[in-house]
Design a protein around this motif. Structure first.
Motif, PDB file in Angstrom:
ATOM      1  N   ASN A  51      -2.790   0.083   2.458  1.00 34.65           N
ATOM      2  CA  ASN A  51      -3.659  -0.415   3.536  1.00 34.65           C
ATOM      3  C   ASN A  51      -4.649   0.637   4.011  1.00 34.65           C
ATOM      4  O   ASN A  51      -5.664   0.294   4.627  1.00 34.65           O
ATOM      5  N   ASP A  52      -4.326   1.896   3.782  1.00 34.28           N
ATOM      6  CA  ASP A  52      -5.115   2.998   4.343  1.00 34.28           C
ATOM      7  C   ASP A  52      -6.117   3.589   3.359  1.00 34.28           C
ATOM      8  O   ASP A  52      -6.753   4.599   3.670  1.00 34.28           O
ATOM      9  N   VAL A  53      -6.239   2.985   2.182  1.00 32.44           N
ATOM     10  CA  VAL A  53      -7.155   3.545   1.179  1.00 32.44           C
ATOM     11  C   VAL A  53      -8.597   3.155   1.535  1.00 32.44           C
ATOM     12  O   VAL A  53      -8.916   1.964   1.596  1.00 32.44           O
ATOM     13  N   PRO A  54      -9.462   4.133   1.777  1.00 33.17           N
ATOM     14  CA  PRO A  54     -10.855   3.790   2.080  1.00 33.17           C
ATOM     15  C   PRO A  54     -11.605   3.389   0.808  1.00 33.17           C
ATOM     16  O   PRO A  54     -11.196   3.747  -0.306  1.00 33.17           O
ATOM     17  N   ASP A  55     -12.709   2.655   0.985  1.00 33.45           N
ATOM     18  CA  ASP A  55     -13.517   2.247  -0.170  1.00 33.45           C
ATOM     19  C   ASP A  55     -13.906   3.454  -1.021  1.00 33.45           C
ATOM     20  O   ASP A  55     -14.003   3.351  -2.242  1.00 33.45           O
ATOM     21  N   THR A  56     -14.089   4.581  -0.374  1.00 33.03           N
ATOM     22  CA  THR A  56     -14.525   5.784  -1.101  1.00 33.03           C
ATOM     23  C   THR A  56     -13.442   6.316  -2.037  1.00 33.03           C
ATOM     24  O   THR A  56     -13.725   7.178  -2.864  1.00 33.03           O
ATOM     25  N   ASP A  57     -12.203   5.825  -1.891  1.00 30.60           N
ATOM     26  CA  ASP A  57     -11.123   6.263  -2.784  1.00 30.60           C
ATOM     27  C   ASP A  57     -10.746   5.192  -3.812  1.00 30.60           C
ATOM     28  O   ASP A  57      -9.681   5.277  -4.443  1.00 30.60           O
ATOM     29  N   ALA A  58     -11.635   4.203  -4.004  1.00 31.52           N
ATOM     30  CA  ALA A  58     -11.349   3.174  -5.016  1.00 31.52           C
ATOM     31  C   ALA A  58     -11.141   3.806  -6.395  1.00 31.52           C
ATOM     32  O   ALA A  58     -10.237   3.425  -7.145  1.00 31.52           O
ATOM     33  N   VAL A  84       4.208  -1.422 -13.640  1.00 35.29           N
ATOM     34  CA  VAL A  84       3.740  -0.514 -12.586  1.00 35.29           C
ATOM     35  C   VAL A  84       3.760  -1.286 -11.269  1.00 35.29           C
ATOM     36  O   VAL A  84       3.393  -2.465 -11.217  1.00 35.29           O
ATOM     37  N   VAL A  85       4.226  -0.606 -10.221  1.00 33.73           N
ATOM     38  CA  VAL A  85       4.425  -1.243  -8.914  1.00 33.73           C
ATOM     39  C   VAL A  85       3.999  -0.273  -7.818  1.00 33.73           C
ATOM     40  O   VAL A  85       4.312   0.918  -7.889  1.00 33.73           O
ATOM     41  N   MET A  86       3.306  -0.815  -6.806  1.00 38.00           N
ATOM     42  CA  MET A  86       3.054  -0.022  -5.605  1.00 38.00           C
ATOM     43  C   MET A  86       3.566  -0.814  -4.406  1.00 38.00           C
ATOM     44  O   MET A  86       3.092  -1.923  -4.138  1.00 38.00           O
ATOM     45  N   ASN A  87       4.565  -0.295  -3.719  1.00 40.65           N
ATOM     46  CA  ASN A  87       5.145  -0.968  -2.564  1.00 40.65           C
ATOM     47  C   ASN A  87       4.338  -0.609  -1.310  1.00 40.65           C
ATOM     48  O   ASN A  87       3.895   0.534  -1.171  1.00 40.65           O
ATOM     49  N   GLY A  92       7.293  -4.752   1.721  1.00 40.37           N
ATOM     50  CA  GLY A  92       7.012  -4.358   0.342  1.00 40.37           C
ATOM     51  C   GLY A  92       8.046  -3.394  -0.206  1.00 40.37           C
ATOM     52  O   GLY A  92       8.044  -3.102  -1.409  1.00 40.37           O
ATOM     53  N   GLY A  93       8.891  -2.863   0.662  1.00 38.23           N
ATOM     54  CA  GLY A  93       9.935  -1.948   0.210  1.00 38.23           C
ATOM     55  C   GLY A  93       9.515  -0.494   0.177  1.00 38.23           C
ATOM     56  O   GLY A  93      10.177   0.335  -0.454  1.00 38.23           O
ATOM     57  N   GLN A  94       8.442  -0.143   0.892  1.00 36.85           N
ATOM     58  CA  GLN A  94       7.983   1.251   0.880  1.00 36.85           C
ATOM     59  C   GLN A  94       8.859   2.103   1.790  1.00 36.85           C
ATOM     60  O   GLN A  94       9.133   1.724   2.939  1.00 36.85           O
ATOM     61  N   THR A  95       9.293   3.239   1.267  1.00 37.14           N
ATOM     62  CA  THR A  95      10.133   4.150   2.055  1.00 37.14           C
ATOM     63  C   THR A  95       9.511   5.522   2.224  1.00 37.14           C
ATOM     64  O   THR A  95       9.899   6.270   3.116  1.00 37.14           O
ATOM     65  N   VAL A  96       8.582   5.887   1.350  1.00 38.90           N
ATOM     66  CA  VAL A  96       7.893   7.181   1.463  1.00 38.90           C
ATOM     67  C   VAL A  96       6.413   6.883   1.705  1.00 38.90           C
ATOM     68  O   VAL A  96       5.774   6.199   0.889  1.00 38.90           O
ATOM     69  N   PHE A  97       5.894   7.406   2.825  1.00 38.91           N
ATOM     70  CA  PHE A  97       4.550   7.017   3.249  1.00 38.91           C
ATOM     71  C   PHE A  97       3.486   8.001   2.766  1.00 38.91           C
ATOM     72  O   PHE A  97       2.758   8.614   3.553  1.00 38.91           O
ATOM     73  N   HIS A  98       3.460   8.107   1.452  1.00 39.15           N
ATOM     74  CA  HIS A  98       2.419   8.812   0.679  1.00 39.15           C
ATOM     75  C   HIS A  98       2.305   7.926  -0.556  1.00 39.15           C
ATOM     76  O   HIS A  98       3.281   7.815  -1.315  1.00 39.15           O
ATOM     77  N   ILE A  99       1.163   7.252  -0.726  1.00 35.37           N
ATOM     78  CA  ILE A  99       1.093   6.209  -1.763  1.00 35.37           C
ATOM     79  C   ILE A  99       1.542   6.727  -3.126  1.00 35.37           C
ATOM     80  O   ILE A  99       1.287   7.883  -3.489  1.00 35.37           O
TER      81      ILE A  99
END
Ligand code: 5GP
Length: 114
Positions: A51-58, A84-87, A92-99
């Motif tokens: 959710n936090d990825v800016p357009d500049t990091d596409a 390949v999966v990104m939670n 979504g099951g995310q536990t570590v908050f660094h994509i």
């Protein structure tokens, strides 16, 4: 964002089984593998969630996916296939908050996931 244990892995403050590194991406084996091959591909730039990825990091997200695909090919995993999966966040099951992108391979995957 706050530091996470993946930041510590990037800085070599805690050990990890690193399988790939370049200027922007680090990849290492998951500590609790869910398949015979389970590798996490992370950007060195700390971004908490998708959710936090800016357009500049596409391009960075594209690079993460292509790096995983090319690494899979380099390991002879491409023809049999992989997942390949990104939670993202709690449901979504995310536990570590660094994509991070999970690369899972070496067994039959099933759909839908649990
Ligand atoms: P998530 O649940 O956020 O999508 O994925 C986080 C992943 O990080 C999990 O699969 C978990 O096993 C893995 N993990 C958690 N702590 C560590 C650690 O200290 N080292 C490594 N290599 N993986 C970790």
């Amino acid at each position: 964002m706050g530091d996470t244990l993946f930041g510590k892995i990037i800085r070599r403050e805690i050990p990890a089984d690193i399988v790939y590194e370049d200027a922007e991406v680090l990849a290492f084996r998951d500590i609790a593998p869910q398949a015979p091959v389970h590798v996490l591909f992370i950007p060195k730039k700390p971004i908490a969630t998708l959710n936090d990825v800016p357009d500049t990091d596409a391009a960075l997200i594209g690079k993460l996916v292509l790096t995983a695909a090319r690494w899979a090919k380099s390991q002879g995993l491409a023809d049999d296939g992989y997942r390949v999966v990104m939670n993202c966040n709690e449901q979504g099951g995310q536990t570590v908050f660094h994509i991070h992108l999970h690369l899972l391979a070496g067994r039959q995957m099933h759909w839908p996931p649990g």
